[in-house]
Design a protein around this motif. Sequence first.
Motif, PDB file in Angstrom:
ATOM      1  N   ARG A  87       2.688  14.864  79.087  1.00 35.43           N
ATOM      2  CA  ARG A  87       1.881  13.733  79.512  1.00 35.43           C
ATOM      3  C   ARG A  87       1.366  12.902  78.347  1.00 35.43           C
ATOM      4  N   ASP A  88       1.056  13.576  77.217  1.00 35.06           N
ATOM      5  CA  ASP A  88       0.410  12.816  76.153  1.00 35.06           C
ATOM      6  C   ASP A  88       1.394  11.979  75.347  1.00 35.06           C
ATOM      7  N   ASN A  89       2.658  12.350  75.355  1.00 32.74           N
ATOM      8  CA  ASN A  89       3.623  11.539  74.606  1.00 32.74           C
ATOM      9  C   ASN A  89       4.926  11.430  75.391  1.00 32.74           C
ATOM     10  N   ARG A  91       8.213  10.204  76.254  1.00 32.25           N
ATOM     11  CA  ARG A  91       9.274   9.349  75.736  1.00 32.25           C
ATOM     12  C   ARG A  91      10.606   9.828  76.283  1.00 32.25           C
ATOM     13  N   ARG A 116       7.475   5.927  78.308  1.00 30.06           N
ATOM     14  CA  ARG A 116       8.105   4.972  77.407  1.00 30.06           C
ATOM     15  C   ARG A 116       9.604   5.221  77.398  1.00 30.06           C
ATOM     16  N   GLU A 118      12.720   4.654  75.650  1.00 23.95           N
ATOM     17  CA  GLU A 118      13.073   4.157  74.314  1.00 23.95           C
ATOM     18  C   GLU A 118      14.443   3.518  74.336  1.00 23.95           C
TER      19      GLU A 118
END
Lengths: 194, 198, 389
Positions: A87-89, A91, A116, A118
């Motif tokens: 959840r915190d990053n 990608r 995100r 990419e």
Amino acid sequence: MNPAEIKTKLESEFPGIPIQIVGEGLLLGPEDLVRVARFLKESGEFKMNYLSSITAVDYLEHLESVYHLYSVDQRTGPVVLRVRVPRDNPRIPSLVHLFRSAEFQEREAYDMMGIRYEGHPDLRRIFMWEGFEGYPLRKDYLPENEDVLEWDDVEWLERHGVTVPAEYKQYAQDLKAAGKEARAERPKPGAEAV
Amino acid sequence: MLGVLRGMGITLKNFLASYVLPRRPDSLETGGIVTVQYPEERLPEKENFRNFPFLVFDGTVDNIRCVSCDICAKECPPKCIYIVRDTDSEGKPLKRPKVFDIDFTVCMNCGICEEACPFDAIFMDHEFEIGGPERQKSLVYHRDDLLKSTAHFQKIRPTDFAAIEERRKKDAEKKAAAQATVQAAAQPKPQTPPSPQP
Amino acid sequence: MSPPVLEKTFQASDPVLQDTETFEVNLGPQHPSTHGVFRMNVKLEGETIVSLKPVMGYLHRNHEQIAENMSYLGSMPYTDRLDYFNSMSNNFGYALAVERLAKIDVPERAQYVRVIMAELTRLVNHVSVIGFLLNDLGAFFTPVLYAFREREKILDVFEEVAGSRMMCNYLRFGGVKRDLTPAVTERIKKIVRGFPKFLDEFEGLLTRNEILCIRCQKVGVLPYDLAVNAGITGPMARASGVNYDLRKVDRYSIYDRFKFKIPLGKIGDVYDRYLVRILEMRESLKILEQALKEIPAGPVMNPKFAALAKAPRNFKPPKGEAYGRVEAPKGELGFYLVSDGTAQPWRYHVRAPSLINLTVLEDLCLGHKVADAVIILGSIDIVLGELDH
């Protein structure tokens, strides 16, 4: 074709690839997504050339992106791919260069869940306005509490000749002083269920 | 050029036909006038048409069917129903609403309250001309504005009324029969009337 | 006093006039040709479009979050408001997804009623889309009013059956809300019988009209490969020759019982999209005829779930996920549901055809004039309620 068969096929194509079957779908690592999707799209056997739906799900401990692939030529499908990210990053590599249909859907998932993608050429918010904070479909997102008067509301009401009770006014003032906005408790799923 | 001319012929034909052919809703033929000159003219009301909800009472206004169970308020998708249960002079809750407000600015006419109501107390009305000069005062309907008689319900939706009345009668008979068996089982004290309160 | 005189007069050969600059125009959000509150950020080189960015979200209401805080049945009326022209097919898609999730069977008659309603919706949608397309072309209101005349008859049927003309809220999990009465069936039969005559007339008005041909042919050409790759569905994809109709591919509900063809276009321009829609209506009429002939008597609600329709909060599908998709008039309408075993869906996602069909808008418009962008958008057929969730 059931998920187990697809899993064996993929494992023989990409030796050592970690794949799990979850529900009807295949759980992949984010780093494997693009090569698996390309293989599914381009191999003569699958020809999954139509990416129908991309969506994201918040499972509290992680976010998940779900892909539904179909084949237009062979009329088969769906092959469901899942990718889990913290959840915190969050990608995930974007699929736009493989499937144009990902363009708006990845933007939507980014807008609502904050994943995100990419490599997406134009990853902006799609429905919410620029500068909007937070991701509305995450389970920890708290919407504005419309039942609580904020200072702007109090001012507006008084301008229009409505007398606001002192306690509401005080509360609004306190909120303003603390620099906070009134946020609603999100109803817990199933809390109201009989 | 031919296509354009042909098209013009068709518009001319339609223009002339609109004077001749029967108007809506009498005819399903293509070409008749469909526009209805509302408020002077009105289409016949369709029985299943649903608009805003109303509360039903049997006979007199005191006899509201609603028992203030709050199910409709919970099920209402946009949450436009607000109910407060009535109490008697000693503060004991009664089986009727003290406050029953519906905000018609929020109501979206879906009819789920009617479907969810286990007591056949709330139904969808045919009334749609509810405009008023003020937003809050005119469009938040209170209990007394919402109350309408079963006769009104019968008038607007005869088929549904008949079906519901039949079911209610059957239910009542079943209930009476069940009560009779209970009473028969509890022979030792036969004259106890069923208590009106739960 | 002599009048002021311009110091310099411009000549056509003047370099100032030879220079062109790209010019940015916002088409919309308040513009009748954008079919709602939708904005196109267009860069122009003279009259020619060199870049086009769609901007949306003006009608965003977070439909998905609303549904996640609601009982399963509670979002049924909200699905009406997605594509507000075709509430019946939205209901159909959602009901299908929930039925897949909770493994509910639908009785025979209800299946037929659903198909009849879905196909009537398709007629309503296609006929009015063509009307609006002509509006965008500048044929103000004659075609659209001819179309609305027919639409009105069908909406009357919806009102009689479901209670509301546009926000039908008619389907239930395991059936439909109300049975068709014989009078309504008769009325639908009459409409179906009369519709081909109207279509012939409509085509006589439009199909061979020279102005329409010149404006629409070879405009906004969508090639086959791009259509598949960009996930374009519905009449728009079929106009580009993509033979993909969920009624044939998935054979959901009872579509495998009916004989009908999938009309395909060759070029994929605006004119093909128009023609495919006309032909699709003719095929829909075939389905309707067969369905009305074969419709059996019987219940319209699965008795096991009839009680649950009365208590939506008690409807708790088992844990799991389901993706239900139908061929809505605009394309593939999908509902992705994740259940955690409670009365509210954990995740509810709508795959909106209007949104995804718009992916290629820029590709279609590049190199065309501004006026063409308007008809290309009209031929894509978007509804902002669905586009913006």
